[in-house]
Structure formats: structure tokens, C-alpha cells
Design an enzyme around this catalytic site. Structure first.
Site, PDB file in Angstrom:
ATOM      1  N   ASN A  79       0.869  -1.176   0.000  1.00  0.00           N
ATOM      2  CA  ASN A  79       0.000   0.000   0.000  1.00  0.00           C
ATOM      3  C   ASN A  79       0.907   1.227   0.000  1.00  0.00           C
ATOM      4  O   ASN A  79       1.523   1.538   1.011  1.00  0.00           O
ATOM      5  CB  ASN A  79      -0.896  -0.036   1.257  1.00  0.00           C
ATOM      6  CG  ASN A  79      -1.741   1.219   1.394  1.00  0.00           C
ATOM      7  OD1 ASN A  79      -1.790   2.050   0.485  1.00  0.00           O
ATOM      8  ND2 ASN A  79      -2.406   1.356   2.537  1.00  0.00           N
TER       9      ASN A  79
ATOM     10  N   LYS B  91       0.110   4.243  -0.227  1.00  0.00           N
ATOM     11  CA  LYS B  91      -0.546   5.392   0.433  1.00  0.00           C
ATOM     12  C   LYS B  91      -0.355   6.647  -0.424  1.00  0.00           C
ATOM     13  O   LYS B  91      -0.441   6.572  -1.648  1.00  0.00           O
ATOM     14  CB  LYS B  91      -0.007   5.552   1.853  1.00  0.00           C
ATOM     15  CG  LYS B  91      -0.136   4.254   2.670  1.00  0.00           C
ATOM     16  CD  LYS B  91       0.113   4.424   4.128  1.00  0.00           C
ATOM     17  CE  LYS B  91      -0.053   3.083   4.840  1.00  0.00           C
ATOM     18  NZ  LYS B  91       0.050   3.190   6.282  1.00  0.00           N
TER      19      LYS B  91
ATOM     20  N   HIS C 236      -9.495   1.603   5.179  1.00  0.00           N
ATOM     21  CA  HIS C 236      -8.189   1.709   5.849  1.00  0.00           C
ATOM     22  C   HIS C 236      -8.319   2.675   7.029  1.00  0.00           C
ATOM     23  O   HIS C 236      -9.056   3.658   6.954  1.00  0.00           O
ATOM     24  CB  HIS C 236      -7.133   2.205   4.849  1.00  0.00           C
ATOM     25  CG  HIS C 236      -5.744   2.086   5.394  1.00  0.00           C
ATOM     26  ND1 HIS C 236      -5.218   3.006   6.277  1.00  0.00           N
ATOM     27  CD2 HIS C 236      -4.790   1.144   5.212  1.00  0.00           C
ATOM     28  CE1 HIS C 236      -3.996   2.625   6.609  1.00  0.00           C
ATOM     29  NE2 HIS C 236      -3.711   1.494   5.978  1.00  0.00           N
TER      30      HIS C 236
ATOM     31  N   GLU D  44      -6.519   4.966   8.025  1.00  0.00           N
ATOM     32  CA  GLU D  44      -6.234   6.375   7.700  1.00  0.00           C
ATOM     33  C   GLU D  44      -7.457   7.030   7.063  1.00  0.00           C
ATOM     34  O   GLU D  44      -7.713   8.216   7.278  1.00  0.00           O
ATOM     35  CB  GLU D  44      -4.989   6.465   6.804  1.00  0.00           C
ATOM     36  CG  GLU D  44      -3.726   6.200   7.618  1.00  0.00           C
ATOM     37  CD  GLU D  44      -2.590   5.560   6.848  1.00  0.00           C
ATOM     38  OE1 GLU D  44      -2.610   5.541   5.606  1.00  0.00           O
ATOM     39  OE2 GLU D  44      -1.669   5.048   7.523  1.00  0.00           O
TER      40      GLU D  44
ATOM     41  N   GLU E  79      -5.263  -4.639  10.810  1.00  0.00           N
ATOM     42  CA  GLU E  79      -4.199  -3.646  10.936  1.00  0.00           C
ATOM     43  C   GLU E  79      -4.382  -2.907  12.260  1.00  0.00           C
ATOM     44  O   GLU E  79      -5.136  -1.923  12.319  1.00  0.00           O
ATOM     45  CB  GLU E  79      -4.265  -2.644   9.783  1.00  0.00           C
ATOM     46  CG  GLU E  79      -4.020  -3.245   8.423  1.00  0.00           C
ATOM     47  CD  GLU E  79      -3.398  -2.227   7.466  1.00  0.00           C
ATOM     48  OE1 GLU E  79      -2.388  -2.562   6.862  1.00  0.00           O
ATOM     49  OE2 GLU E  79      -3.922  -1.104   7.351  1.00  0.00           O
TER      50      GLU E  79
ATOM     51  N   GLY F 114       2.874   2.374  10.839  1.00  0.00           N
ATOM     52  CA  GLY F 114       3.851   3.446  10.667  1.00  0.00           C
ATOM     53  C   GLY F 114       4.591   3.806  11.944  1.00  0.00           C
ATOM     54  O   GLY F 114       5.253   4.835  12.020  1.00  0.00           O
TER      55      GLY F 114
ATOM     56  N   SER G  79       3.649  -2.051  10.337  1.00  0.00           N
ATOM     57  CA  SER G  79       5.106  -2.127  10.515  1.00  0.00           C
ATOM     58  C   SER G  79       5.693  -3.474  10.099  1.00  0.00           C
ATOM     59  O   SER G  79       6.598  -3.991  10.748  1.00  0.00           O
ATOM     60  CB  SER G  79       5.501  -1.782  11.962  1.00  0.00           C
ATOM     61  OG  SER G  79       5.180  -0.427  12.237  1.00  0.00           O
TER      62      SER G  79
HETATM   63  P1  13P Z   1       3.165   0.440   7.664  1.00  0.00           P
HETATM   64  O1  13P Z   1       3.647  -0.850   7.071  1.00  0.00           O
HETATM   65  O2  13P Z   1       3.900   1.627   7.143  1.00  0.00           O
HETATM   66  O3  13P Z   1       3.086   0.376   9.151  1.00  0.00           O
HETATM   67  O4  13P Z   1       1.643   0.642   7.155  1.00  0.00           O
HETATM   68  C1  13P Z   1       0.759  -0.408   7.295  1.00  0.00           C
HETATM   69  C2  13P Z   1      -0.473  -0.073   6.535  1.00  0.00           C
HETATM   70  O5  13P Z   1      -1.224   0.789   6.929  1.00  0.00           O
HETATM   71  C3  13P Z   1      -0.721  -0.809   5.285  1.00  0.00           C
HETATM   72  O6  13P Z   1      -2.002  -0.558   4.801  1.00  0.00           O
END
Ligand code: 13P
Length: 246
Positions: free
Chosen positions: A8, A10, A95, A97, A168, A174, A210
Site C-alpha cells: 500500500n 498510500k 483503511h 487512515e 491492521e 507506521g 510495521s
Molecule cells: P506500515 O507498514 O507503514 O506500518 O503501514 C501499514 C499499513 O497501513 C498498510 O495498509
């Protein structure tokens, strides 16, 4: 079943950077049999050009979101139908976010999921997960169960059970704090049990938060972890391939 590894991207990369990463992925794919299914989800802006680069390779592509609305007067929206036109295989829905920054609710995620299943052959990747406060209060399972019930209970699962769930934990996204393989496995097994009560037995469950080359192998070795949804570590071709071959 094959493990599924999705990158992803993002909003981390610009248009040109996205194209460069797609090209690097193709050029640096190790000469080894690929036992996992691999996909990347670039930004909407880069999606058509990344699709052109990946066409004919072993890497599938998808979108990070879509609206539930049919094509028409929806300023700023991206329709599911346009993703089908681009030969997307996956669409990420709900997601954390999107939930935190854009106020998306379980009900909206359910509407997007229903629209995806009714109007397209796209594979939805539906995200759930608890906050740190919820985990520390001992309410991680309760939170995830609430999300799953709100999103899934009124859904008619297609015969191919193609829905993918992504667990997640928000505190692991992150932050560099990964859920331990034991914690993730426990939650995946809990999710699997709930899916069983709905008769959704073929649904794959990915872990995200992560994920790095160093922890991917241990996570993937757990019986209920069907794959990974990778953020930061998918932004370099070498670390992404290391995760795929972990
Ligand atoms: P990270 O791998 O950067 O922690 O992000 C995970 C994520 O949100 C994947 O959709």
C-alpha cells in the site's frame, strides 16, 4: 492457498516516483519461483501508468479506496467502474487512515463493500483494527468484532468468497511497533472464528502494521496469517521483494 502480499503506497510517492518504483519492482524481481500472489496499490493519479508498467508481469495492482456511488455527479470521487476499466484486481476499503482522516465509518465501509461485490469482480481488502487505548483496555477483540459485525453481517458473500480482510492494529501502523506474531495470530484466529459463524470460510486474512523484511517470515509462518498488507516497507523494491520472499 497462496499467501497474498500487497504493498500500500498510500500518498507517500509523487507520480514520477510511483512510476520509478513500479519499474524497479519489475526490473529487480528475483529469479526465483514466486509462491505468493503480489500486488501494489499506488495513488489514483499514478494508477493508470503503473498498470501499464505492470501489465504482463507477475505483479497485480489495485486502488487504495473507491466511492460506493455509481458513475455520475460525484465531484472528486473515483468509481469502482473506473477501477475495473484499469484492470485493477484489488481495492482497499476502510483503511484506518481513511477512517481517522476522512471520518469513514463502518457503515460507509459496508456500503463500499456491498457496491464492490454487487457491481464488480474486484477483490475488496477490508481493513479493521483497534487503537492502542482499546488494546490497553483489553478491548481489542471487542473492537474488531464490532467492526466486523457492522461491516459484514448484511453482506451477501459471493460464491468465490473473494473478500480479503486486513487486520491492521492502528498502534502498529507506521510506528515501528509490530504486533508480535503471537498477538497477530490470536486476533486472526478470533476473526476466522467469527467469519465461520457467518459461513465465510474462504476469506483470506492479511496482517498489516510495521511489516518489515525482518518480521515478515515469522508472521507469514502462522497458520491464520494468509498474507501481509505492507505500507512503508513497500516503498523500496528491494525491501518489498525481501518481504515477498521472506
Ligand atoms: P506500515 O507498514 O507503514 O506500518 O503501514 C501499514 C499499513 O497501513 C498498510 O495498509
Amino acid at each position: 492457498m497462496k499467501k497474498l502480499i500487497i504493498g500500500n503506497w498510500k500518498m507517500a510517492l509523487g507520480y514520477e516516483e510511483s512510476l520509478r518504483l513500479a519499474e524497479n519492482l519489475v526490473l529487480s524481481q528475483p529469479y526465483k519461483p514466486l509462491s505468493a500472489e503480489v500486488a501494489v496499490c499506488p495513488s489514483f493519479v499514478a494508477l493508470p501508468s503503473v498498470a501499464n508498467i505492470l501489465e504482463g508481469t507477475a505483479i497485480f495492482w489495485g486502488a487504495q479506496d473507491a466511492t460506493q456511488f455509481e458513475p455520475g455527479p460525484v465531484t472528486g470521487g473515483t468509481s469502482l467502474e473506473s477501477l475495473v476499466e484499469l484492470d485493477c484486481r484489488y481495492v482497499i476499503l476502510g483503511h484506518s487512515e481513511r477512517r481517522q482522516l476522512f471520518g469513514e465509518t463502518d457503515e460507509l465501509v459496508r456500503d463500499k463493500l456491498r457496491a464492490t461485490l454487487e457491481r464488480t469482480n474486484l477483490i475488496p481488502v477490508v481493513c479493521v483494527g483497534e487503537t492502542l487505548a482499546e488494546r490497553e483496555a483489553g478491548r481489542a477483540e471487542e473492537t474488531v468484532l464490532g467492526q466486523l459485525k457492522a461491516i459484514l453481517t448484511s453482506i451477501v458473500m459471493p460464491a468465490d468468497h473473494r473478500v480479503v480482510l486486513a487486520y491492521e492494529p492502528i498502534w502498529a501502523i507506521g510506528t515501528g511497533k509490530t504486533s508480535t506474531p503471537e498477538q497477530a495470530e490470536a486476533m486472526h484466529s478470533f476473526i476466522r472464528q467469527f467469519l465461520g459463524t457467518l459461513g465465510f470460510n474462504g476469506v483470506r486474512i492479511l496482517y498489516g502494521g510495521s511489516v518489515k523484511p525482518e518480521n515478515a517470515g515469522k508472521l507469514l509462518s502462522r497458520p491464520n496469517i494468509d498474507g501481509l498488507l505492507v505500507g512503508g516497507a513497500s516503498l523500496s523494491a528491494s525491501s518489498f521483494w525481501s518481504i515477498v520472499f521472506a
